[in-house]
Design a protein around this motif. Structure first.
Motif, PDB file in Angstrom:
ATOM      1  N   ASN A 170       4.070   5.843  -5.313  1.00 44.82           N
ATOM      2  CA  ASN A 170       4.246   5.923  -6.792  1.00 44.82           C
ATOM      3  C   ASN A 170       3.092   7.121  -7.163  1.00 44.82           C
ATOM      4  OD1 ASN A 170       6.210   4.226  -6.945  1.00 44.82           O
ATOM      5  ND2 ASN A 170       4.815   2.357  -7.448  1.00 44.82           N
ATOM      6  N   ARG A 171       2.094   6.925  -6.659  1.00 44.96           N
ATOM      7  CA  ARG A 171       0.840   7.887  -7.076  1.00 44.96           C
ATOM      8  C   ARG A 171       1.342   9.357  -6.787  1.00 44.96           C
ATOM      9  NH1 ARG A 171      -0.944   5.876 -11.014  1.00 44.96           N
ATOM     10  NH2 ARG A 171      -1.435   3.681 -10.762  1.00 44.96           N
ATOM     11  N   ARG A 172       1.884   9.370  -5.585  1.00 42.17           N
ATOM     12  CA  ARG A 172       2.380  10.710  -5.218  1.00 42.17           C
ATOM     13  C   ARG A 172       3.224  11.283  -5.926  1.00 42.17           C
ATOM     14  NH1 ARG A 172       2.744   9.760   0.068  1.00 42.17           N
ATOM     15  NH2 ARG A 172       4.771   9.144   0.248  1.00 42.17           N
ATOM     16  N   ILE A 219       0.858  -1.174  -0.113  1.00 43.13           N
ATOM     17  CA  ILE A 219       0.069   0.110  -0.055  1.00 43.13           C
ATOM     18  C   ILE A 219       0.885   1.298   0.106  1.00 43.13           C
ATOM     19  CG2 ILE A 219      -1.532   1.339   1.499  1.00 43.13           C
ATOM     20  CD1 ILE A 219      -2.961  -1.410   2.090  1.00 43.13           C
ATOM     21  N   GLY A 220       2.118   1.215   0.996  1.00 38.90           N
ATOM     22  CA  GLY A 220       2.891   2.576   0.960  1.00 38.90           C
ATOM     23  C   GLY A 220       3.415   2.572  -0.622  1.00 38.90           C
ATOM     24  N   LEU A 226       1.981  17.806 -11.522  1.00 36.50           N
ATOM     25  CA  LEU A 226       1.638  19.279 -11.126  1.00 36.50           C
ATOM     26  C   LEU A 226       2.978  20.150 -11.502  1.00 36.50           C
ATOM     27  CD1 LEU A 226       0.140  18.489  -7.653  1.00 36.50           C
ATOM     28  CD2 LEU A 226      -0.962  19.236  -9.710  1.00 36.50           C
ATOM     29  N   GLU A 227       4.407  19.348 -11.463  1.00 31.76           N
ATOM     30  CA  GLU A 227       5.498  20.076 -11.842  1.00 31.76           C
ATOM     31  C   GLU A 227       5.204  20.537 -13.417  1.00 31.76           C
ATOM     32  OE1 GLU A 227      10.277  19.882 -11.687  1.00 31.76           O
ATOM     33  OE2 GLU A 227       9.089  18.242 -10.867  1.00 31.76           O
ATOM     34  N   GLN A 240      -7.360  15.504 -16.414  1.00 31.22           N
ATOM     35  CA  GLN A 240      -6.983  14.042 -16.948  1.00 31.22           C
ATOM     36  C   GLN A 240      -6.214  13.177 -15.786  1.00 31.22           C
ATOM     37  OE1 GLN A 240      -8.473  12.263 -19.359  1.00 31.22           O
ATOM     38  NE2 GLN A 240      -7.740  10.402 -18.328  1.00 31.22           N
ATOM     39  N   ILE A 241      -5.348  13.875 -15.229  1.00 31.86           N
ATOM     40  CA  ILE A 241      -4.363  13.385 -14.154  1.00 31.86           C
ATOM     41  C   ILE A 241      -5.430  13.007 -12.870  1.00 31.86           C
ATOM     42  CG2 ILE A 241      -2.453  13.855 -12.573  1.00 31.86           C
ATOM     43  CD1 ILE A 241      -1.057  15.485 -14.871  1.00 31.86           C
TER      44      ILE A 241
END
Length: 200
Positions: free
Chosen positions: A81-83, A75-76, A90-91, A168-169
């Motif tokens: 990976n998603r973060r 889960i971590g 976002l960058e 979309q992201i």
């Protein structure tokens, strides 16, 4: 336990066998006859508490080990990976917005310089060639309008592209979190509706 021949013959003549206690007494054995014991449900008996606590501790330890070494790292890893992906996206969106701001600033600077140049030309040629100056000014205004339209179209395109990618992201991240973390299946329309409501 064996029935002696004498007792067997006696049982045959009388039609029944002697009780087991009599047979045991004849052989010098002691028989303990257990009566009906009125004990309760075994897990509720205090004599079984230590073994139950031991197995509870073993089971909890195995579950905790599985949770710590298998479930939580997976889960971590998914969340990490998603973060990271969200941070990169976002960058990229921030970089696109910065490019759009730079393009707008460059356009405003060019517009200011062109207007100053047009004003200087018009002022210098006011007395000698007012008609030519007006014609040149009109040409420059048309050129500036074309540049303005092109720059605005480019800015709008960059902003639209950046916002579309962010939407979309957000939909992809929401879909992934619902599927992998919460195990919820949702349609793309529902996810898009939820993301658009969150943006408002």
């Amino acid at each position: 336990m064996f029935v002696t021949q004498a007792f067997a013959q006696d049982g045959e003549t009388t039609g029944h066998l002697p009780p087991a206690s009599d047979v045991a007494a004849a052989h010098g054995e002691t028989i303990h006859v257990e009566g009906d014991h009125g004990g309760g449900f075994p897990p509720f008996e205090p004599e079984f508490f230590p073994s139950q606590i031991l197995w509870l501790a073993i089971t909890f330890g195995v579950f905790y080990w599985l949770l710590k070494t298998v479930i939580m790292p997976r889960i971590g890893g998914i969340l990490e990976n998603r973060r990271d992906r969200i941070a990169l996206d976002l960058e990229a969106a921030e970089r696109m917005r910065s490019d759009a701001d730079e393009a707008q600033a460059a356009y405003e600077q060019e517009l200011t310089a062109a207007r100053n140049r047009a004003h200087t030309i018009a002022t210098d040629a006011k007395d000698s060639a007012k008609a030519d100056a007006d014609k040149e000014r009109k040409r420059l205004d048309a050129e500036l309008n074309d540049k303005l339209d092109a720059a605005q179209a480019r800015i709008a395109q960059v902003k639209t592209s950046a916002l579309a990618e962010v939407d979309q992201i957000a939909r992809d991240v929401t879909d992934t979190i619902l599927r992998q973390v919460a195990s919820i299946e949702a349609s793309q329309d529902e996810i898009a509706s939820a993301v658009s409501q969150a943006d408002r």
